[in-house]
Every structure is written in C-alpha cells, then in structure tokens.
Motif scaffolding. Sequence first.
Motif, PDB file in Angstrom:
ATOM      1  N   VAL A 187     -10.480 116.296  24.734  1.00 55.72           N
ATOM      2  CA  VAL A 187      -9.714 116.539  23.503  1.00 55.72           C
ATOM      3  C   VAL A 187      -8.307 115.962  23.655  1.00 55.72           C
ATOM      4  O   VAL A 187      -7.738 115.405  22.711  1.00 55.72           O
ATOM      5  CB  VAL A 187      -9.672 118.037  23.154  1.00 55.72           C
ATOM      6  CG1 VAL A 187      -8.675 118.316  22.037  1.00 55.72           C
ATOM      7  CG2 VAL A 187     -11.057 118.526  22.739  1.00 55.72           C
ATOM      8  N   GLY A 188      -7.736 116.059  24.858  1.00 50.68           N
ATOM      9  CA  GLY A 188      -6.417 115.481  25.115  1.00 50.68           C
ATOM     10  C   GLY A 188      -6.412 113.970  24.950  1.00 50.68           C
ATOM     11  O   GLY A 188      -5.459 113.395  24.400  1.00 50.68           O
ATOM     12  N   VAL A 189      -7.492 113.317  25.402  1.00 50.21           N
ATOM     13  CA  VAL A 189      -7.609 111.865  25.232  1.00 50.21           C
ATOM     14  C   VAL A 189      -7.664 111.522  23.737  1.00 50.21           C
ATOM     15  O   VAL A 189      -7.007 110.590  23.275  1.00 50.21           O
ATOM     16  CB  VAL A 189      -8.873 111.334  25.953  1.00 50.21           C
ATOM     17  CG1 VAL A 189      -9.159 109.883  25.574  1.00 50.21           C
ATOM     18  CG2 VAL A 189      -8.709 111.470  27.465  1.00 50.21           C
ATOM     19  N   LEU A 190      -8.443 112.308  22.991  1.00 47.62           N
ATOM     20  CA  LEU A 190      -8.532 112.079  21.545  1.00 47.62           C
ATOM     21  C   LEU A 190      -7.195 112.346  20.859  1.00 47.62           C
ATOM     22  O   LEU A 190      -6.833 111.662  19.895  1.00 47.62           O
ATOM     23  CB  LEU A 190      -9.623 112.962  20.943  1.00 47.62           C
ATOM     24  CG  LEU A 190     -11.059 112.590  21.330  1.00 47.62           C
ATOM     25  CD1 LEU A 190     -12.050 113.650  20.845  1.00 47.62           C
ATOM     26  CD2 LEU A 190     -11.437 111.220  20.776  1.00 47.62           C
ATOM     27  N   ALA A 191      -6.453 113.341  21.366  1.00 43.56           N
ATOM     28  CA  ALA A 191      -5.138 113.647  20.791  1.00 43.56           C
ATOM     29  C   ALA A 191      -4.172 112.480  20.992  1.00 43.56           C
ATOM     30  O   ALA A 191      -3.394 112.148  20.094  1.00 43.56           O
ATOM     31  CB  ALA A 191      -4.573 114.919  21.424  1.00 43.56           C
ATOM     32  N   ARG A 192      -4.247 111.840  22.159  1.00 46.48           N
ATOM     33  CA  ARG A 192      -3.396 110.662  22.401  1.00 46.48           C
ATOM     34  C   ARG A 192      -3.787 109.513  21.474  1.00 46.48           C
ATOM     35  O   ARG A 192      -2.935 108.794  20.955  1.00 46.48           O
ATOM     36  CB  ARG A 192      -3.474 110.240  23.863  1.00 46.48           C
ATOM     37  CG  ARG A 192      -2.692 111.145  24.805  1.00 46.48           C
ATOM     38  CD  ARG A 192      -2.464 110.512  26.166  1.00 46.48           C
ATOM     39  NE  ARG A 192      -3.720 110.253  26.864  1.00 46.48           N
ATOM     40  CZ  ARG A 192      -4.375 111.143  27.596  1.00 46.48           C
ATOM     41  NH1 ARG A 192      -3.899 112.371  27.726  1.00 46.48           N
ATOM     42  NH2 ARG A 192      -5.494 110.816  28.216  1.00 46.48           N
ATOM     43  N   LYS A 193      -5.098 109.363  21.282  1.00 53.12           N
ATOM     44  CA  LYS A 193      -5.578 108.317  20.380  1.00 53.12           C
ATOM     45  C   LYS A 193      -5.099 108.586  18.951  1.00 53.12           C
ATOM     46  O   LYS A 193      -4.688 107.673  18.227  1.00 53.12           O
ATOM     47  CB  LYS A 193      -7.109 108.261  20.436  1.00 53.12           C
ATOM     48  CG  LYS A 193      -7.726 107.113  19.665  1.00 53.12           C
ATOM     49  CD  LYS A 193      -9.220 107.026  19.920  1.00 53.12           C
ATOM     50  CE  LYS A 193      -9.814 105.813  19.238  1.00 53.12           C
ATOM     51  NZ  LYS A 193     -11.251 105.647  19.532  1.00 53.12           N
ATOM     52  N   TYR A 194      -5.130 109.841  18.549  1.00 51.31           N
ATOM     53  CA  TYR A 194      -4.677 110.218  17.209  1.00 51.31           C
ATOM     54  C   TYR A 194      -3.170 109.958  17.059  1.00 51.31           C
ATOM     55  O   TYR A 194      -2.733 109.430  16.036  1.00 51.31           O
ATOM     56  CB  TYR A 194      -4.986 111.692  16.955  1.00 51.31           C
ATOM     57  CG  TYR A 194      -4.443 112.215  15.644  1.00 51.31           C
ATOM     58  CD1 TYR A 194      -5.049 111.890  14.444  1.00 51.31           C
ATOM     59  CD2 TYR A 194      -3.307 113.022  15.609  1.00 51.31           C
ATOM     60  CE1 TYR A 194      -4.560 112.360  13.236  1.00 51.31           C
ATOM     61  CE2 TYR A 194      -2.808 113.487  14.406  1.00 51.31           C
ATOM     62  CZ  TYR A 194      -3.439 113.155  13.229  1.00 51.31           C
ATOM     63  OH  TYR A 194      -2.935 113.623  12.044  1.00 51.31           O
ATOM     64  N   ALA A 195      -2.402 110.339  18.087  1.00 50.38           N
ATOM     65  CA  ALA A 195      -0.953 110.125  18.033  1.00 50.38           C
ATOM     66  C   ALA A 195      -0.628 108.635  17.913  1.00 50.38           C
ATOM     67  O   ALA A 195       0.275 108.240  17.168  1.00 50.38           O
ATOM     68  CB  ALA A 195      -0.296 110.716  19.275  1.00 50.38           C
ATOM     69  N   LYS A 196      -1.392 107.806  18.624  1.00 45.84           N
ATOM     70  CA  LYS A 196      -1.194 106.355  18.547  1.00 45.84           C
ATOM     71  C   LYS A 196      -1.524 105.854  17.148  1.00 45.84           C
ATOM     72  O   LYS A 196      -0.816 105.023  16.584  1.00 45.84           O
ATOM     73  CB  LYS A 196      -2.079 105.670  19.591  1.00 45.84           C
ATOM     74  CG  LYS A 196      -1.953 104.162  19.636  1.00 45.84           C
ATOM     75  CD  LYS A 196      -2.867 103.598  20.711  1.00 45.84           C
ATOM     76  CE  LYS A 196      -2.823 102.074  20.722  1.00 45.84           C
ATOM     77  NZ  LYS A 196      -3.743 101.503  21.727  1.00 45.84           N
ATOM     78  N   MET A 197      -2.619 106.384  16.571  1.00 44.72           N
ATOM     79  CA  MET A 197      -3.012 105.984  15.222  1.00 44.72           C
ATOM     80  C   MET A 197      -1.936 106.376  14.209  1.00 44.72           C
ATOM     81  O   MET A 197      -1.573 105.592  13.333  1.00 44.72           O
ATOM     82  CB  MET A 197      -4.344 106.637  14.854  1.00 44.72           C
ATOM     83  CG  MET A 197      -4.866 106.243  13.483  1.00 44.72           C
ATOM     84  SD  MET A 197      -6.318 107.183  12.974  1.00 44.72           S
ATOM     85  CE  MET A 197      -5.565 108.738  12.487  1.00 44.72           C
TER      86      MET A 197
ATOM     87  N   GLY B 232     -13.073 120.309  31.294  1.00 53.25           N
ATOM     88  CA  GLY B 232     -13.545 118.957  30.986  1.00 53.25           C
ATOM     89  C   GLY B 232     -13.415 118.625  29.513  1.00 53.25           C
ATOM     90  O   GLY B 232     -12.951 117.547  29.140  1.00 53.25           O
ATOM     91  N   THR B 233     -13.809 119.566  28.662  1.00 54.56           N
ATOM     92  CA  THR B 233     -13.705 119.344  27.217  1.00 54.56           C
ATOM     93  C   THR B 233     -12.246 119.272  26.785  1.00 54.56           C
ATOM     94  O   THR B 233     -11.885 118.478  25.912  1.00 54.56           O
ATOM     95  CB  THR B 233     -14.444 120.456  26.446  1.00 54.56           C
ATOM     96  OG1 THR B 233     -15.788 120.546  26.929  1.00 54.56           O
ATOM     97  CG2 THR B 233     -14.463 120.170  24.956  1.00 54.56           C
ATOM     98  N   GLY B 234     -11.405 120.088  27.410  1.00 55.61           N
ATOM     99  CA  GLY B 234      -9.968 120.052  27.106  1.00 55.61           C
ATOM    100  C   GLY B 234      -9.356 118.699  27.429  1.00 55.61           C
ATOM    101  O   GLY B 234      -8.526 118.179  26.668  1.00 55.61           O
ATOM    102  N   VAL B 235      -9.779 118.119  28.558  1.00 57.35           N
ATOM    103  CA  VAL B 235      -9.281 116.788  28.932  1.00 57.35           C
ATOM    104  C   VAL B 235      -9.716 115.756  27.893  1.00 57.35           C
ATOM    105  O   VAL B 235      -8.929 114.901  27.471  1.00 57.35           O
ATOM    106  CB  VAL B 235      -9.779 116.391  30.341  1.00 57.35           C
ATOM    107  CG1 VAL B 235      -9.492 114.926  30.631  1.00 57.35           C
ATOM    108  CG2 VAL B 235      -9.126 117.280  31.400  1.00 57.35           C
TER     109      VAL B 235
END
Length: 198
Positions: free
Chosen positions: A58-68, A53-56
Amino acid sequence: MHNPSQEFRVNGSFGRFLLPFGAPLVMFFLVMLLLGAIFTTTTVGGVLVGLVGTGVLVGVLARKYAKMVDRTVIRFSPFGVELEDGSGFRARLAWGDITRVGEVQSRMASPRTIGRPGGMRVRAGAMHSLGLIGWGERVVPQRIPAWMQQQLAAVPADQRTGRPEVSIPLGAIDPAWQDGDMGNWVARYRPDLMQVGA
C-alpha cells in the motif's frame, strides 16, 4: 474576461485510486498470511506478516499516487484539451475533434488475471471516470509494458485522418468536473457535449 488557458491537477482521494487494487491486495494479504504462518508456525505471526507485507505494498501505491498527483495536469485552451502525466504520456484533443463525453478507463496495472486455475483468481481493475473522447494526438514513452502496447494497438483510428481515438479522463482529476471550471470550458467551446454528457 476568459482566461487564455487554465491548468487543473488531481482533486481526488487515495481511497478512490486504491479501489481498483482492492481484490489483488486482499489476495496478496492472504498469500502473505499463509506464508507467514508457515514460517513462524503461528497464526498470529502469519497475520503480522500479512499486515506488514500488505502495508508495504500500500505504501508503494501511495508513492505512485503522490507522483501522479504531483505530475498529472490537464490544460484547457481555446485550441482544445491536453493531458500530461509527467511520465511521458500526453494526449491532445482539439475542440472540433471531440466526439463525445463518455466513460474513460484509466488502467494503472496489467489487466492480466493472477491466481491458480480452479482457485482464487483476481486482477487489478481500471479506474472509471467521465471524460472527453475523440480523434486526437497521443505521445507515449519509448518504454511501456507489453500489455499497454497491446491496448494502445487495439485503439480505433479515424479512417479519414488516421488519428487514434484519445480519451482524457476529466473525472479522474475532479469527479465533479461538470459543475466546475472544467465544465465551464467544455460548455463554452462545445456546449453540445455537455448536453450529451448530462
């Protein structure tokens, strides 16, 4: 010859972006671990559910970071400095309207505290960096969260012009901006700011 304008993009790390979310991620892991242990009736199952669950998340945050990283840009020109984040946010500061170099808080999530009263309570922190602050122009998307509307409404305005105080977080783009090309731009047009911010 000095460039008529120059663009800069994020030169940071995902770890630095993730830091303000540390406490909420730990709480999320513990909640998922507890729920996982209840539903699987084993500690190992709870740990696995917590990690997945935490990995998922973190993955959402990673996508947000990549977009930023992909969409956020700061432009320097003889007229001033402009920030655009690709989501519809824009901030502009003319050189003469910059009042100081100071700490800028960039908040990616609601500052509201979550958790039970008397129990564990956490909130996502803000990213702190050194940047330019002054009276400028700000453009925001039509739809923004209520917490962000409240924060923007509380920003001071110049009594003379009515323009809001605007912050451009140069340190969020490059933590060492003062020693690079962005610092050179500021030193060229506002050398007094570099002395104050040193």
